[in-house]
Design an enzyme around this catalytic site. Structure first.
Site, mmCIF file in Angstrom:
data_model
loop_
_atom_site.group_PDB
_atom_site.id
_atom_site.type_symbol
_atom_site.label_atom_id
_atom_site.label_comp_id
_atom_site.label_asym_id
_atom_site.label_seq_id
_atom_site.Cartn_x
_atom_site.Cartn_y
_atom_site.Cartn_z
ATOM 1 N N SER A 16 -54.505 2.283 21.432
ATOM 2 C CA SER A 16 -55.398 1.322 20.779
ATOM 3 C C SER A 16 -55.179 1.231 19.270
ATOM 4 O O SER A 16 -56.104 0.974 18.509
ATOM 5 C CB SER A 16 -56.859 1.704 21.056
ATOM 6 N N LYS A 38 -57.668 6.942 23.699
ATOM 7 C CA LYS A 38 -57.903 8.365 23.956
ATOM 8 C C LYS A 38 -59.127 8.886 23.190
ATOM 9 O O LYS A 38 -59.823 9.781 23.656
ATOM 10 C CB LYS A 38 -56.659 9.182 23.595
ATOM 11 N N ALA A 49 -52.945 5.023 8.081
ATOM 12 C CA ALA A 49 -51.778 4.576 7.310
ATOM 13 C C ALA A 49 -52.228 4.076 5.942
ATOM 14 O O ALA A 49 -53.101 3.212 5.843
ATOM 15 C CB ALA A 49 -51.044 3.470 8.061
ATOM 16 N N GLN A 50 -51.630 4.617 4.894
ATOM 17 C CA GLN A 50 -52.058 4.260 3.538
ATOM 18 C C GLN A 50 -51.192 3.168 2.917
ATOM 19 O O GLN A 50 -51.684 2.224 2.327
ATOM 20 C CB GLN A 50 -52.025 5.505 2.646
ATOM 21 N N GLU A 121 -41.545 0.904 -2.332
ATOM 22 C CA GLU A 121 -41.539 2.275 -1.831
ATOM 23 C C GLU A 121 -40.107 2.736 -1.623
ATOM 24 O O GLU A 121 -39.157 1.963 -1.778
ATOM 25 C CB GLU A 121 -42.347 2.363 -0.518
ATOM 26 N N HIS A 242 -42.911 13.611 6.419
ATOM 27 C CA HIS A 242 -43.340 12.956 5.178
ATOM 28 C C HIS A 242 -43.291 13.972 4.054
ATOM 29 O O HIS A 242 -43.778 15.097 4.197
ATOM 30 C CB HIS A 242 -44.754 12.391 5.324
ATOM 31 N N ARG A 288 -36.900 9.245 2.568
ATOM 32 C CA ARG A 288 -37.845 10.329 2.843
ATOM 33 C C ARG A 288 -37.170 11.626 3.271
ATOM 34 O O ARG A 288 -37.634 12.708 2.927
ATOM 35 C CB ARG A 288 -38.836 9.891 3.931
ATOM 36 N N HIS A 349 -44.372 13.608 10.463
ATOM 37 C CA HIS A 349 -45.050 12.343 10.187
ATOM 38 C C HIS A 349 -44.745 11.246 11.187
ATOM 39 O O HIS A 349 -45.627 10.487 11.562
ATOM 40 C CB HIS A 349 -44.665 11.883 8.785
ATOM 41 N N ARG A 384 -36.596 6.413 9.393
ATOM 42 C CA ARG A 384 -37.406 5.211 9.219
ATOM 43 C C ARG A 384 -37.664 4.939 7.748
ATOM 44 O O ARG A 384 -38.079 5.821 7.003
ATOM 45 C CB ARG A 384 -38.746 5.364 9.941
ATOM 46 N N LEU A 390 -45.674 -0.067 10.860
ATOM 47 C CA LEU A 390 -46.678 -1.030 11.308
ATOM 48 C C LEU A 390 -46.038 -2.383 11.578
ATOM 49 O O LEU A 390 -46.473 -3.125 12.464
ATOM 50 C CB LEU A 390 -47.796 -1.162 10.267
#
Length: 534
Positions: A16, A38, A49-50, A121, A242, A288, A349, A384, A390
């Site tokens: 979800s 869940k 997620a920021q 980023e 992360h 990263r 992460h 990634r 997202l």
């Protein structure tokens, strides 16, 4: 066993977050949809997620640039078609969220028609990150939840675990998914769902590690269920750590977004000196995997508990405007980030690999789809890039919806499903075994299959996993299910897939760094595991 069908639907969506709810909304005008959550609907990786979502909105940027940045970050292992497909559909997917009412930040906050404020980023050559301050996931999730709850064709079951997919494996026909067994956590009973289509949107498996930025629900459920049902998985060795989780005893899994470094935050040793320029020309904006390994290296070299992330050179107004969530959280812990640095450590992460799919989100099993972090689409390769996660959820949820709706008129519901048999199990009086196995698994995965690996560490991990699997299988066969048992069963399966994938890669690439194979090979291919093959 008596057959009882508790629920019937056109499409069962297990999960979800952004992927699952986006799929539900794109289907619901034409199908009856059941969403399994869940925990509460607001719990999950999306909500926390920021940073933001990457898409080309600046006239100086281009899709070609977004493609190239993603390919570079993926260390030669991205699928070019998946990257082109995702980036080409990015703006359309973001516009859908904007039209739903997600309030992405604007350059002029008072003017709803002004341009979007775009962050930059790590790995991105342009500013292309749409964000809602430093709580983008919360803005997206709450908007999607509001829409889903208002739609009459979407039914939501909160606090339900998926147990296993139901297939026609018993027959000799082409295997197909017919539904799923689900565990009602409130009633503590297993129930049955019959569905024409099933979509896995269960997120990743970072809970397999002792230290993770993910919420507790990220236990690899969809990957394990798909594997048990006969689906291939790929690239499970690429676990993204992360670089910057807040290091504080009262800050469980609190992430410090990459956008901090995008806005000038620098990494420092305990003595206040910078170290990232020693490791990469892009310094704090390096990919990263580079930043996480650098922090890990400095911590081990110095025997330090953590490194430090410092943005205090920016004005207090700037920090409080751009990072209000982080500012408030740190202040509640006695850290004023406008005046002092934040203690940080790397943490598991993101799961870059997963259930293999095509560009329509099909898995190997007819009528079964996988979207979001649970899936391997080829977008992420060996690492990634920030804010593509997202995006992948949105793009592939929309692709899956289009494919399901195309197939829906010909699909039929199968109601001759085998019932759940618990006639030979009892209630457990040894829950301590689950807890012990749980902690043992997460600890040795962190020690042996973490940021830096060796052949010996991987071999030790696999031996321990095989022992745990025997214990857990015996326990699962004799006792009634529980949340912890279901998650442990899935985590130990995912741990095996991670280790086997890591052992098959005789090189270091992206997120997979093996001291016994430090070089990167000239040829690159995904590591694919097939059920039934060793």
């Amino acid at each position: 066993m008596e057959q009882v069908i508790n629920y019937q639907c056109d499409v069962l969506i297990i999960g979800s977050g952004a992927a699952g709810l986006t799929l539900a909304l794109h289907l619901a005008d034409h199908a009856q949809v059941l969403v399994l959550s869940k925990g509460p609907l607001t719990e999950g990786s999306t909500y926390y997620a920021q940073g933001g979502i990457a898409a080309v909105f600046d006239e100086d940027d281009s899709i070609e640039s977004h493609i190239q940045d993603t390919l570079v970050a993926g260390a030669g292992l991205c699928d070019a078609d998946a990257v082109a497909f995702t980036t080409s559909n990015a703006r359309k997917s973001l516009q859908w969220l904007i039209d739903l009412g997600v309030g992405f930040d604007r350059v002029d906050a008072a003017d709803s028609e002004s341009k979007f404020h775009l962050n930059q980023e790590g790995g991105h050559s342009h500013r292309r990150i749409l964000h809602a301050a430093d709580a983008t996931g919360k803005a997206v999730q709450t908007t999607l939840v509001g829409q889903v709850k208002a739609h009459p064709n979407i039914r939501i079951l909160e606090r339900y675990n998926a147990v296993d997919l139901i297939t026609n494996r018993q027959t000799h026909k082409q295997q197909q998914v017919y539904g799923a067994y689900i565990w009602n956590r409130k009633a503590e009973q297993v129930e049955t769902v019959a569905a024409k289509f099933v979509a896995l949107a269960t997120g990743g498996a970072s809970k397999v590690y002792q230290y993770t930025s993910n919420p507790d629900v990220a236990s690899g459920d969809g990957i394990a269920m798909a594997w048990r049902a006969g689906c291939r998985v790929a690239n499970m060795e690429f676990n993204q750590f992360h670089p910057t989780c807040l290091f504080h005893p009262n800050a469980h899994s609190f992430l410090l977004t990459e956008a901090l470094r995008g806005e000038g935050a620098v990494l420092k040793r305990p003595d206040g000196s910078r170290f990232m320029p020693d490791f990469h020309e892009a310094a704090e904006l390096a990919p990263r995997d580079v930043v996480a390994r650098a922090i890990d290296y400095e911590m081990k070299r110095l025997g330090a508990d953590c490194m430090y992330l410092d943005i205090s050179h920016q004005s207090a107004d700037f920090i409080q405007e751009h990072f209000p969530t982080i500012y408030d959280k740190c202040l509640s812990l006695g850290i004023d980030i406008t005046r002092q640095p934040m203690p940080v450590v790397p943490a598991a992460h993101y799961t870059c690999g997963g259930v293999m799919t095509d560009l329509d989100a099909h898995t190997d099993l007819p009528h079964l789809y996988a979207i979001g972090e649970v899936a391997y689409t080829g977008l992420h390769g060996a690492n990634r890039m920030a804010s593509n996660s997202l995006l992948e959820c949105l793009v592939f949820a929309q692709a899956a919806a289009a494919d399901i709706l195309k197939r829906l008129p010909e699909a039929r519901l199968h109601l001759d499903l085998p019932g759940w048999d618990e006639s030979k199990v009892t209630d457990s009086d040894e829950e301590v075994i689950i807890q012990h196995n749980w902690h043992e698994l997460r600890l040795f995965m962190w020690d042996y299959v973490g940021i830096v690996r060796t052949n010996k560490r991987l071999e030790r991990a696999l031996r321990r996993i095989e022992l745990l699997q025997q214990e857990i299988h015996e326990y699962y066969s004799n006792f009634r299910v529980s949340n912890n048992l279901l998650e442990l069963r899935n985590l130990v399966q995912v741990a095996e897939l991670i280790v086997r994938s890591a052992m098959s890669r005789k090189e270091s690439r992206g997120l997979h760094y093996n001291l016994d194979y430090r070089e990167t090979s000239d040829s690159a291919s995904p590591s694919v595991l097939t059920p039934g093959e060793k």
